[in-house]
Design an enzyme around this catalytic site. Structure first.
Site, short mmCIF file in Angstrom:
data_model
loop_
_atom_site.label_atom_id
_atom_site.label_comp_id
_atom_site.label_asym_id
_atom_site.label_seq_id
_atom_site.Cartn_x
_atom_site.Cartn_y
_atom_site.Cartn_z
N HIS A 52 0.79 -1.25 -0.10
CA HIS A 52 0.06 -0.26 -0.06
C HIS A 52 0.83 1.33 -0.01
O HIS A 52 0.77 2.05 -1.01
CB HIS A 52 -1.01 -0.02 1.22
CG HIS A 52 -1.64 1.15 1.55
ND1 HIS A 52 -2.61 1.84 0.63
CD2 HIS A 52 -1.61 2.01 2.77
CE1 HIS A 52 -2.96 2.97 0.97
NE2 HIS A 52 -2.56 3.07 2.26
N HIS A 76 3.49 7.07 5.28
CA HIS A 76 2.22 7.77 5.74
C HIS A 76 1.57 6.85 6.89
O HIS A 76 0.79 7.37 7.88
CB HIS A 76 1.23 8.20 4.76
CG HIS A 76 0.53 7.15 4.10
ND1 HIS A 76 0.95 6.10 3.23
CD2 HIS A 76 -0.77 6.55 4.69
CE1 HIS A 76 0.01 5.32 2.80
NE2 HIS A 76 -0.98 5.64 3.77
N GLU A 80 0.69 5.57 12.60
CA GLU A 80 -0.39 5.04 13.05
C GLU A 80 -0.71 3.47 12.86
O GLU A 80 -1.16 2.79 13.91
CB GLU A 80 -1.64 5.60 12.05
CG GLU A 80 -3.03 5.28 12.76
CD GLU A 80 -4.22 5.99 11.69
OE1 GLU A 80 -3.73 6.11 10.59
OE2 GLU A 80 -4.92 5.90 12.34
N ASP A 81 -0.10 2.62 12.20
CA ASP A 81 -0.22 1.32 11.91
C ASP A 81 0.92 0.36 12.31
O ASP A 81 0.70 -0.72 12.34
CB ASP A 81 -0.82 0.95 10.58
CG ASP A 81 -2.01 1.68 10.22
OD1 ASP A 81 -2.86 1.65 11.16
OD2 ASP A 81 -2.30 2.02 9.01
N ASP A 142 -3.21 8.14 -1.02
CA ASP A 142 -3.55 7.01 -0.12
C ASP A 142 -5.19 6.67 -0.37
O ASP A 142 -5.30 5.39 -0.61
CB ASP A 142 -3.70 7.68 1.37
CG ASP A 142 -3.79 6.89 2.33
OD1 ASP A 142 -3.66 5.70 2.19
OD2 ASP A 142 -4.41 7.14 3.20
N ASP A 264 -19.77 13.12 -25.87
CA ASP A 264 -18.53 13.17 -25.74
C ASP A 264 -18.25 11.63 -24.86
O ASP A 264 -17.04 11.91 -23.93
CB ASP A 264 -18.10 14.42 -24.59
CG ASP A 264 -19.01 14.52 -23.21
OD1 ASP A 264 -19.67 13.66 -22.98
OD2 ASP A 264 -18.33 15.24 -22.54
#
Ligand code: MN
Length: 514
Positions: A52, A76, A80-81, A142, A264
């Site tokens: 990821h 990123h 947190e993870d 993200d 279009d």
């Protein structure tokens, strides 16, 4: 199909706009750091978690972002993870990479639940973005990777919520930043999950007449190349533009699902070296094919507020149908792809407040709608790279209820827009159905509070008149004028309604008691 390995580092390095030793070293270090930090984690798909952030880093490199932003994209989720300490990010990568990572990091899971928590995250995101616009762009990438891997999210409610939010909030943000590639990618990833039945219905409609449509475009392309060549215009290239599935769906809804009324689905794009070539080509095209009245849009002379420039025309192709042709220069084409992201360099990305002020003329050129702060008409023009609308969202009233905040996001900032002009030619963008009342309050609250009437294109109009694209709006003021309760109904933006309510209650307080 799930990829077998994480996006390799050389892909990211190759896509980077700047390849100085310092820049590539920073990205390389962040890549290895993140890989190590996430090594024991997996995604819903069963893939190693590092897939990821590696993909997010790659998207940022492709969009032309600088090394710090790419590094922050790779890192990123480490705080947190993966339990990495903020201190080690700043020790290893510096304070501004840490600021970016923390800006993207969601709130802790304890204090908020559901809508409340989500709204709070958005508010925090805009607050961080108001300091550094790169935070928002990292967040978009993200979200893009998360939207592309939605099929692995086990709970359907969660899947649908993420998909809707992507369509209603994140894709419009990308649009407002001129990042059309990202906008379309976000929409295409989320649409099948948000509206699965409509998606299937649309695919079968597309399939039915797809071949015909393609042949028709190829014929026009051949004829056009010949016509341009005969006129001596030889330096250009063409490409097919396929409409994104979600924007096609939205248009289908407006046209009662009659796909033959949409000209279009496929468009022909012709890209030239210089602006003059675009106008020459427009003349040649209109001499050969009759243009559909009212469908000629000159976004070169009048760029969209997000910076988009191109000439669009729709021509009858002689077989009962019509085709959209878009004319633009190579430079306009590049800008139309990644918008603000392709303009960001380290220095320019610094916030306008505090240090880091610079001569950022490109901002004005790119965002013609950027204007003096609405809150303080006497202030110097905005010089940072952060649009006013981001700041407004960051400073939105803290007590504003979550529902109302989301409503404001959807109606004031991201719904369909009309672009109107001040008498001096500044562009003000407003939600569709906006009235002169919204216009006045968008320019400045004092202007709204002293408004006694409005002229649109030189004519006096009533204050509930709906503004249309391209209108020139002039507010007529009187020192004795004051807002009336009826205006609240006539206003479309929550911003105008809020100012009117505030002015009315102030008036009431000052009224002499009998
Ligand atoms: Mn993430």
């Amino acid at each position: 199909m799930a990829p077998a390995a994480a996006r390799p580092l050389p892909d990211i390095l190759a896509a980077m706009a700047s390849k100085t030793d310092a820049d590539t070293a920073l990205v390389k270090k962040a890549y290895e750091f993140s890989k190590e930090a996430h090594k024991d984690q997996r995604r819903f798909s069963g893939e190693p978690y590092f897939f990821h952030p590696a993909e997010v880093g790659f998207f940022l490199a492709e969009a032309g972002m600088d090394a710090e932003a790419i590094a922050a994209g790779l890192l990123h989720d480490t705080i947190e993870d993966a339990g990495v300490k903020p201190q080690s990010i700043s020790d290893e990568f510096g304070a501004s990479v840490l600021r970016l990572v923390e800006g993207v990091t969601k709130l802790g899971t304890l204090r908020y639940r559901g809508l409340e928590r989500h709204t709070e995250s958005l508010r925090k995101l805009f607050a961080a973005t108001a300091k550094d616009i790169r935070v928002l762009i990292i967040k978009l990438m993200d979200r893009l990777h998360n939207a592309r891997t939605l099929e692995h999210v086990p709970r359907p409610e969660k899947r649908i919520r993420i998909a809707l939010e992507t369509l209603e909030i994140y894709a419009p943000i990308a649009d407002r930043l001129g990042m059309s590639v990202t906008k379309q990618e976000l929409e295409d990833a989320a649409f099948p999950h948000a509206y699965p039945e409509d998606y299937k219905k649309m695919l079968s409609l597309l399939k039915e007449r797809g071949g015909e449509r393609e042949k028709r475009m190829e014929k026009v392309e051949r004829d056009l190349k010949r016509e341009l060549g005969q006129a001596g215009v030889r330096n250009f290239r063409t490409e097919a533009r396929i409409k994104g599935t979600y924007s096609l769906f939205r248009k289908l809804q407006r046209k009662n699902w009659d796909i033959d009324k949409i000209y279009d689905v496929l468009a022909l794009r012709v890209i030239f070296p210089a602006v003059a070539d675009c106008y020459t080509a427009l003349g040649i095209i209109h001499a050969q094919w009759r243009p559909v009245p009212g469908k000629i849009k000159d976004y070169i002379a009048f760029p969209k507020p997000n910076g988009y420039q191109s000439i669009h025309t729709t021509v009858y192709t002689g077989d009962g149908s019509a085709l959209e042709i878009q004319l633009r220069t190579e430079a306009q084409h590049r800008e139309a792809q990644y918008g603000i992201a392709s303009h960001l360099t380290y220095k320019e990305a610094q916030s306008g407040s505090g240090g880091g002020r610079g001569g950022l003329d490109w901002v004005r050129q790119f965002f013609p709608a950027w204007r003096k702060s609405a809150k303080d008409p006497g202030a110097a023009p905005v010089r940072g790279t952060v649009p006013d609308w981001v700041k407004e969202l960051a400073h939105a009233d803290q007590v504003e209820a979550s529902e109302e905040y989301l409503d404001t996001l959807k109606t004031d900032f991201f719904s369909h827009r009309v672009f109107v002009f001040t008498p001096k030619g500044d562009v003000i963008d407003l939600p569709i159905h906006a009235t002169p009342i919204d216009f006045a309050y968008a320019v400045h609250s004092d202007l709204g509070n002293k408004m006694s009437g409005a002229r649109v294109n030189g004519k006096m109009v009533s204050l509930d008149t709906e503004l249309r694209n391209g209108d020139v709006v002039q507010v007529v003021t009187k020192p004795s004028a004051k807002p009336s309760r009826k205006w609240i109904d006539n206003a479309k933006t929550n911003m105008a309604k809020k100012h009117i309510r505030a002015a009315l209650s102030a008036l009431q307080k000052n009224e002499p008691k009998r």
